[in-house]
Motif scaffolding. Sequence first.
Motif, PDB file in Angstrom:
ATOM      1  N   GLN A 131     -10.357  17.003   6.181  1.00 40.82           N
ATOM      2  CA  GLN A 131      -8.949  17.338   6.391  1.00 40.82           C
ATOM      3  C   GLN A 131      -8.804  18.331   7.543  1.00 40.82           C
ATOM      4  OE1 GLN A 131      -9.834  18.311   2.829  1.00 40.82           O
ATOM      5  NE2 GLN A 131      -8.749  16.754   1.639  1.00 40.82           N
ATOM      6  N   TRP A 136      -3.149  18.932   6.211  1.00 41.46           N
ATOM      7  CA  TRP A 136      -2.621  19.987   5.327  1.00 41.46           C
ATOM      8  C   TRP A 136      -1.122  20.166   5.562  1.00 41.46           C
ATOM      9  CZ3 TRP A 136      -4.914  22.659   1.341  1.00 41.46           C
ATOM     10  CH2 TRP A 136      -6.306  22.550   1.219  1.00 41.46           C
ATOM     11  N   MET A 159      -4.948  26.228   1.457  1.00 46.89           N
ATOM     12  CA  MET A 159      -5.351  25.903   2.823  1.00 46.89           C
ATOM     13  C   MET A 159      -6.071  27.095   3.458  1.00 46.89           C
ATOM     14  SD  MET A 159      -2.798  24.861   5.906  1.00 46.89           S
ATOM     15  CE  MET A 159      -3.213  25.265   7.588  1.00 46.89           C
ATOM     16  N   THR A 170       2.595  24.660  10.279  1.00 44.65           N
ATOM     17  CA  THR A 170       2.388  25.188   8.927  1.00 44.65           C
ATOM     18  C   THR A 170       3.395  26.293   8.627  1.00 44.65           C
ATOM     19  OG1 THR A 170       0.024  25.092   9.527  1.00 44.65           O
ATOM     20  CG2 THR A 170       0.587  25.966   7.338  1.00 44.65           C
TER      21      THR A 170
END
Length: 264
Positions: A131, A136, A159, A170
Amino acid sequence: EISWNLMIAGCVRHGHSEEALRLLSEMQGMNMKEDKFIFASVLSACSALAALEQGRQVHARIITSGINWDVFLGSSLLDMYAKCGRMDDAVEVFESMPERDDYMWTALITGYVNCGSIEDAYRIFGRIPEQNVVSWNAMISGHVKNGQDEEALTLYCKMQRAGIRADKVTLASVISACVGIKALEQGKQIHAHISKTNCVFDIVVGSALTDMYAKCGSTEHACQLFDEMPERDRISWNTMITVYASCGRISDARRVFDEMQEKN
RNA sequence: UUGGAUGGCCUG
């Protein structure tokens, strides 16, 4: 012919997806042969328009043209089906590709997220060999899109524990999660963390923080942040006007509005 | 110097 490629790619990049598809028809009307760059671009246009029928026609043309599949074409096609909500077709493309990459995994996740199937998204996420920050992000923003703000923040913590560094995508997502649950304290912590590790002055992160402070009841922090931002765009202006308007400071809202007009 | 995935406000 390279200028067709440039025109079509240019249209897609600037959001003129319909024009890109029109150029494709024009090209095909002249019996000119498309290449894989054209196909990837127009598939991207079909994704943006959720134009399933035209996407299917492009799919058929790729097959009859005899062009070799590569990860660019494969992920563009997969993304087209996913954005059209056709996850069965998207999975079929995925399974049939000789080679897979991160873009395909993420397109599948986003497709399931947009169908509201967060469980399926997680199932895909768990199958990814390695990943990356984008996968994420797709899961975190997937929670936010489905109104699961707490879950988004929990996943953000995971994460970080997994040693993946948050990027501005993010951060914009988790800040938005804070807005949803009015988590001012958590939002402040994220802001402090950004000050140390990332650029606070990214226009998207900055607008998200401005919005967060305002909606969590801290208008003054919102104003301060907005004033510190080195650049503005349509959304950041709109954010600030809304901040003032929604707390009844109409003349301030008007002032920002006028300022926006002057600077454009 | 040609192609693909994840992010902020408002409309909601």
